[in-house]
Design a protein around this motif. Structure first.
Motif, PDB file in Angstrom:
ATOM      1  N   SER A 192       0.706  -1.162  -0.114  1.00 26.58           N
ATOM      2  CA  SER A 192       0.118   0.049   0.082  1.00 26.58           C
ATOM      3  C   SER A 192       0.980   1.221  -0.068  1.00 26.58           C
ATOM      4  O   SER A 192       0.537   2.254  -0.592  1.00 26.58           O
ATOM      5  N   THR A 193       2.056   1.324   0.602  1.00 24.41           N
ATOM      6  CA  THR A 193       2.897   2.302   0.701  1.00 24.41           C
ATOM      7  C   THR A 193       3.246   2.584  -0.975  1.00 24.41           C
ATOM      8  O   THR A 193       3.236   3.946  -1.457  1.00 24.41           O
ATOM      9  N   TRP A 194       3.757   1.520  -1.594  1.00 25.63           N
ATOM     10  CA  TRP A 194       4.048   1.928  -2.961  1.00 25.63           C
ATOM     11  C   TRP A 194       2.826   2.438  -3.815  1.00 25.63           C
ATOM     12  O   TRP A 194       3.030   2.960  -4.967  1.00 25.63           O
ATOM     13  N   ASP A 195       1.585   1.755  -3.330  1.00 25.00           N
ATOM     14  CA  ASP A 195       0.386   1.997  -4.226  1.00 25.00           C
ATOM     15  C   ASP A 195       0.100   3.602  -4.236  1.00 25.00           C
ATOM     16  O   ASP A 195      -0.171   4.322  -5.238  1.00 25.00           O
ATOM     17  N   GLY A 196       0.209   4.318  -2.830  1.00 27.44           N
ATOM     18  CA  GLY A 196       0.096   5.510  -2.683  1.00 27.44           C
ATOM     19  C   GLY A 196       1.039   6.357  -3.396  1.00 27.44           C
ATOM     20  O   GLY A 196       0.832   7.543  -4.138  1.00 27.44           O
ATOM     21  N   ILE A 197       2.380   5.930  -3.304  1.00 24.84           N
ATOM     22  CA  ILE A 197       3.460   6.791  -3.892  1.00 24.84           C
ATOM     23  C   ILE A 197       3.387   6.796  -5.429  1.00 24.84           C
ATOM     24  O   ILE A 197       3.348   8.017  -6.014  1.00 24.84           O
ATOM     25  N   ILE A 198       3.196   5.597  -6.196  1.00 24.95           N
ATOM     26  CA  ILE A 198       3.169   5.547  -7.629  1.00 24.95           C
ATOM     27  C   ILE A 198       1.899   6.112  -8.053  1.00 24.95           C
ATOM     28  O   ILE A 198       1.737   6.876  -9.146  1.00 24.95           O
ATOM     29  N   ARG A 199       0.601   6.184  -7.323  1.00 27.53           N
ATOM     30  CA  ARG A 199      -0.659   6.729  -7.566  1.00 27.53           C
ATOM     31  C   ARG A 199      -0.387   8.276  -7.706  1.00 27.53           C
ATOM     32  O   ARG A 199      -0.867   8.961  -8.508  1.00 27.53           O
ATOM     33  N   SER A 200       0.183   8.877  -6.591  1.00 28.12           N
ATOM     34  CA  SER A 200       0.351  10.153  -6.550  1.00 28.12           C
ATOM     35  C   SER A 200       1.531  10.902  -7.510  1.00 28.12           C
ATOM     36  O   SER A 200       1.371  11.956  -7.673  1.00 28.12           O
ATOM     37  N   THR A 201       2.319  10.077  -7.990  1.00 26.20           N
ATOM     38  CA  THR A 201       3.630  10.531  -8.551  1.00 26.20           C
ATOM     39  C   THR A 201       3.746  10.239 -10.000  1.00 26.20           C
ATOM     40  O   THR A 201       4.165  10.744 -10.895  1.00 26.20           O
ATOM     41  N   ASN A 202       3.061   8.830 -10.367  1.00 25.41           N
ATOM     42  CA  ASN A 202       3.486   8.522 -11.602  1.00 25.41           C
ATOM     43  C   ASN A 202       4.663   8.152 -12.243  1.00 25.41           C
ATOM     44  O   ASN A 202       5.004   8.588 -13.369  1.00 25.41           O
ATOM     45  N   PHE A 266      12.771   8.665  -0.244  1.00 28.90           N
ATOM     46  CA  PHE A 266      13.148   8.390   1.153  1.00 28.90           C
ATOM     47  C   PHE A 266      11.531   8.211   1.762  1.00 28.90           C
ATOM     48  O   PHE A 266      10.725   9.004   1.788  1.00 28.90           O
ATOM     49  N   ILE A 267      11.609   6.988   2.425  1.00 26.63           N
ATOM     50  CA  ILE A 267      10.323   6.624   3.075  1.00 26.63           C
ATOM     51  C   ILE A 267      10.540   6.204   4.391  1.00 26.63           C
ATOM     52  O   ILE A 267      11.666   5.265   4.888  1.00 26.63           O
ATOM     53  N   THR A 268       9.824   6.848   5.194  1.00 27.44           N
ATOM     54  CA  THR A 268      10.307   6.696   6.938  1.00 27.44           C
ATOM     55  C   THR A 268       9.119   5.656   7.391  1.00 27.44           C
ATOM     56  O   THR A 268       8.164   5.870   7.218  1.00 27.44           O
ATOM     57  N   VAL A 269       9.580   4.653   8.222  1.00 30.99           N
ATOM     58  CA  VAL A 269       8.928   3.745   8.679  1.00 30.99           C
ATOM     59  C   VAL A 269       9.543   3.325  10.227  1.00 30.99           C
ATOM     60  O   VAL A 269       9.604   2.296  10.332  1.00 30.99           O
ATOM     61  N   THR A 270       9.495   4.291  10.916  1.00 30.18           N
ATOM     62  CA  THR A 270      10.245   4.117  12.382  1.00 30.18           C
ATOM     63  C   THR A 270       9.297   4.253  13.536  1.00 30.18           C
ATOM     64  O   THR A 270       9.489   3.605  14.548  1.00 30.18           O
ATOM     65  N   TRP A 332      10.021  16.822  -3.184  1.00 35.86           N
ATOM     66  CA  TRP A 332       8.777  16.680  -3.122  1.00 35.86           C
ATOM     67  C   TRP A 332       8.422  15.978  -2.110  1.00 35.86           C
ATOM     68  O   TRP A 332       8.597  14.883  -1.635  1.00 35.86           O
ATOM     69  N   LEU A 333       7.262  16.697  -1.414  1.00 30.86           N
ATOM     70  CA  LEU A 333       6.770  15.929  -0.082  1.00 30.86           C
ATOM     71  C   LEU A 333       5.385  15.228  -0.419  1.00 30.86           C
ATOM     72  O   LEU A 333       4.527  16.139  -1.055  1.00 30.86           O
ATOM     73  N   LEU A 334       4.979  14.198   0.081  1.00 34.42           N
ATOM     74  CA  LEU A 334       3.841  13.482  -0.384  1.00 34.42           C
ATOM     75  C   LEU A 334       2.800  13.627   0.996  1.00 34.42           C
ATOM     76  O   LEU A 334       3.617  13.143   2.019  1.00 34.42           O
ATOM     77  N   ALA A 335       1.791  13.872   0.674  1.00 27.18           N
ATOM     78  CA  ALA A 335       0.496  13.784   1.521  1.00 27.18           C
ATOM     79  C   ALA A 335       0.864  14.464   3.024  1.00 27.18           C
ATOM     80  O   ALA A 335       0.376  13.918   4.046  1.00 27.18           O
ATOM     81  N   GLU A 336       1.889  15.591   2.743  1.00 28.96           N
ATOM     82  CA  GLU A 336       1.915  16.343   3.994  1.00 28.96           C
ATOM     83  C   GLU A 336       2.570  15.688   5.089  1.00 28.96           C
ATOM     84  O   GLU A 336       2.817  16.034   6.213  1.00 28.96           O
ATOM     85  N   GLY A 337       3.549  14.592   4.495  1.00 23.99           N
ATOM     86  CA  GLY A 337       4.339  14.072   5.822  1.00 23.99           C
ATOM     87  C   GLY A 337       3.650  12.816   6.479  1.00 23.99           C
ATOM     88  O   GLY A 337       3.761  12.229   7.386  1.00 23.99           O
ATOM     89  N   ARG A 338       1.978  12.691   6.157  1.00 22.04           N
ATOM     90  CA  ARG A 338       1.152  11.894   6.789  1.00 22.04           C
ATOM     91  C   ARG A 338       1.142  10.521   6.226  1.00 22.04           C
ATOM     92  O   ARG A 338       1.961  10.176   5.224  1.00 22.04           O
ATOM     93  N   LEU A 339       0.589   9.445   6.793  1.00 26.75           N
ATOM     94  CA  LEU A 339       0.689   8.378   6.159  1.00 26.75           C
ATOM     95  C   LEU A 339       0.340   8.147   4.632  1.00 26.75           C
ATOM     96  O   LEU A 339      -0.667   8.216   4.096  1.00 26.75           O
ATOM     97  N   VAL A 340       1.197   8.020   3.685  1.00 23.85           N
ATOM     98  CA  VAL A 340       1.310   7.987   2.516  1.00 23.85           C
ATOM     99  C   VAL A 340       0.362   6.972   1.976  1.00 23.85           C
ATOM    100  O   VAL A 340      -0.340   7.164   0.657  1.00 23.85           O
ATOM    101  N   ASN A 341       0.313   5.715   2.622  1.00 23.62           N
ATOM    102  CA  ASN A 341      -0.440   4.680   1.887  1.00 23.62           C
ATOM    103  C   ASN A 341      -2.141   4.803   2.165  1.00 23.62           C
ATOM    104  O   ASN A 341      -2.749   4.206   1.268  1.00 23.62           O
ATOM    105  N   LEU A 342      -2.298   5.750   3.000  1.00 19.45           N
ATOM    106  CA  LEU A 342      -3.761   5.981   3.045  1.00 19.45           C
ATOM    107  C   LEU A 342      -4.192   7.346   2.720  1.00 19.45           C
ATOM    108  O   LEU A 342      -5.270   7.715   2.433  1.00 19.45           O
ATOM    109  N   ALA A 343      -3.337   8.668   2.924  1.00 19.48           N
ATOM    110  CA  ALA A 343      -3.736   9.712   2.753  1.00 19.48           C
ATOM    111  C   ALA A 343      -3.492   9.859   1.036  1.00 19.48           C
ATOM    112  O   ALA A 343      -4.191  10.868   0.344  1.00 19.48           O
ATOM    113  N   ALA A 344      -2.541   9.141   0.436  1.00 25.03           N
ATOM    114  CA  ALA A 344      -2.687   9.350  -1.003  1.00 25.03           C
ATOM    115  C   ALA A 344      -3.020   7.888  -1.714  1.00 25.03           C
ATOM    116  O   ALA A 344      -2.725   7.566  -2.734  1.00 25.03           O
TER     117      ALA A 344
END
Length: 413
Positions: A192-202, A266-270, A332-344
């Motif tokens: 889902s993380t990559w779904d969100g990244i790819i959907r929003s950036t193409n 860069f993907i943070t998951v900490t 480029w910041l995705l989804a305001e730094g919130r959960l990219v897999n759900l916000a995007a």
């Protein structure tokens, strides 16, 4: 009829379509639902839920209502409520207080409205309800029989409360169950993380360098999917054991200071704060993409990024914002730094959430059948095993059983 807090109730038809689609791909919840329709094991309970409010979550909330409970739900993140799903769920007997894009003040108010149900049980994500039940709504905590926590971040917060002797009711750590973290955290977050990244950036991933901060189960999933998409993967860690795991899984391991010079993504998951910060922004290449897959929007230091920027610019979609640095580079910041897999995106696949949400429902039942003192508890091994077995059964897969001789040999007779 229950009261609701919605922005677009007219979107309900779209939400019903989404819920109907995922229902057809959640056979474990389907089996529980057939029992709930007949037995009503949650009759008389009042359940408050804070989870990412999308279609799979709505199916869980409806299931608990079918089981006899009064249910109130909100979203555990301001950007992860889907307005059409919220509207649809409000038409299925659940009290809904959620809309996408809530301000911090509105976000708190939505949680307060959910707690107005005066819950006897809770399902929490990131400890949002527990924080309020031990703070501004502590008067309600005495009647809470217990609850279940969804996330790694929430588990950490609960364990801290328990160590301090402040946790006032029992909580089951659903996140730590085998049928949760081995699948939801790894395969769900990875996809889902990559779904969100790819959907929003193409944009293409193959041939690029992906920096994954954190190599827990979620980080493993993100790194593995990145490699499957053809990326070179760098892992940053603070835990030497996990760093060794990442190394032996075939990834490069280095500090974020070193990785900042090399990464395209860069993907943070900490679950921690300030993981990607000012000194890293200063070193990144032009066009680097920043995303977060941890619960809170603190892993990428968005405040520092905004202070550094001399201008902002829109990206391909509303989930992408460009921050221009003084030297002309754009990050480029995705989804305001919130959960990219759900916000995007739409979150984890339905088949994955079928596992997690079955654990949630059954853990609440377990609390009612086996009351506990205040504290943190694992998911019952019997519940974990049942979910695993039903998952295989739904796929038409059978596995071997121990013979009597094998059972005796292992000392289990």
């Amino acid at each position: 009829m229950p009261e609701h807090t919605l922005k677009f109730p007219e979107l309900a038809p779209s939400g019903h379509h989404k819920m109907n689609w995922v229902t057809g791909h959640m056979p474990i919840l389907g089996q529980i639902r057939r029992r709930y329709e007949k037995d009503k094991p949650l009759l008389g309970q009042r359940i408050a839920i804070s989870l990412h409010l999308e279609a799979k979550t709505a199916v869980l909330a409806e299931l608990l209502h079918i089981g006899g409970a009064d249910v109130a739900i909100t979203s555990s993140n301001p950007l992860t409520a889907q307005d059409d799903v919220a509207a649809a769920l409000s038409e299925r007997g659940v009290q809904v207080h959620a809309f996408r894009g809530a301000s911090d003040q509105e976000f708190d108010q939505l949680h307060q409205r959910v707690l107005d149900i005066e819950p006897t049980l809770i399902i929490d994500d990131g400890g949002e309800l527990t924080e309020r039940l031990h703070g501004s709504r502590s008067a309600l905590a005495a009647q809470v029989l217990g609850g279940a926590e969804e996330t790694t971040t929430g588990v950490l917060r609960l364990k801290a409360l328990a160590r301090q002797g402040r946790l006032t009711y029992p909580m089951i750590l659903v996140n730590d169950a085998d049928m949760k973290h081995l699948f939801d955290n790894r395969y769900g977050t990875g996809q889902s993380t990559w779904d969100g990244i790819i959907r929003s950036t193409n944009l293409v991933v193959a041939g690029k360098t992906v920096v994954v901060a954190g190599y827990g189960w979620c980080g493993r999933g993100v790194a593995d999917r990145a490699r499957g998409l053809g990326a070179r993967v760098i892992v940053t860690e603070v835990n030497p054991v996990r760093a060794n795991e990442a190394l032996m899984d075939g990834h490069q391991v280095m500090t974020m200071e070193q990785a900042a010079l090399l990464g395209d993504y860069f993907i943070t998951v900490t679950g921690n704060t300030g993981v990607v910060r000012q000194e890293h922004f200063n070193a990144m290449k032009d066009g680097a993409i920043l995303a977060n897959a941890g619960h809170f929007d603190v892993e990428v230091d968005v405040r520092a990024l905004k202070q550094l920027a001399v201008a902002t610019r829109p990206g391909r979609s509303s989930e992408v914002t460009g921050y221009e640095m003084p030297d002309g580079r754009v990050l480029w910041l995705l989804a305001e730094g919130r959960l990219v897999n759900l916000a995007a995106g739409d979150g984890h696949p339905a088949e994955i959430m079928d596992l997690t949400f079955a654990l949630q429902a059954l853990s609440l039942e377990d609390l009612l059948e086996h009351p506990r003192e205040a504290g943190v508890y694992p998911v019952s091994p019997a519940v974990d095993a049942w979910v695993a077995s039903i998952r295989l059964q739904s796929l038409g897969i059978t596995i071997d059983e121990l013979t009597p001789e094998q059972t005796a040999y292992l000392g289990q007779s």
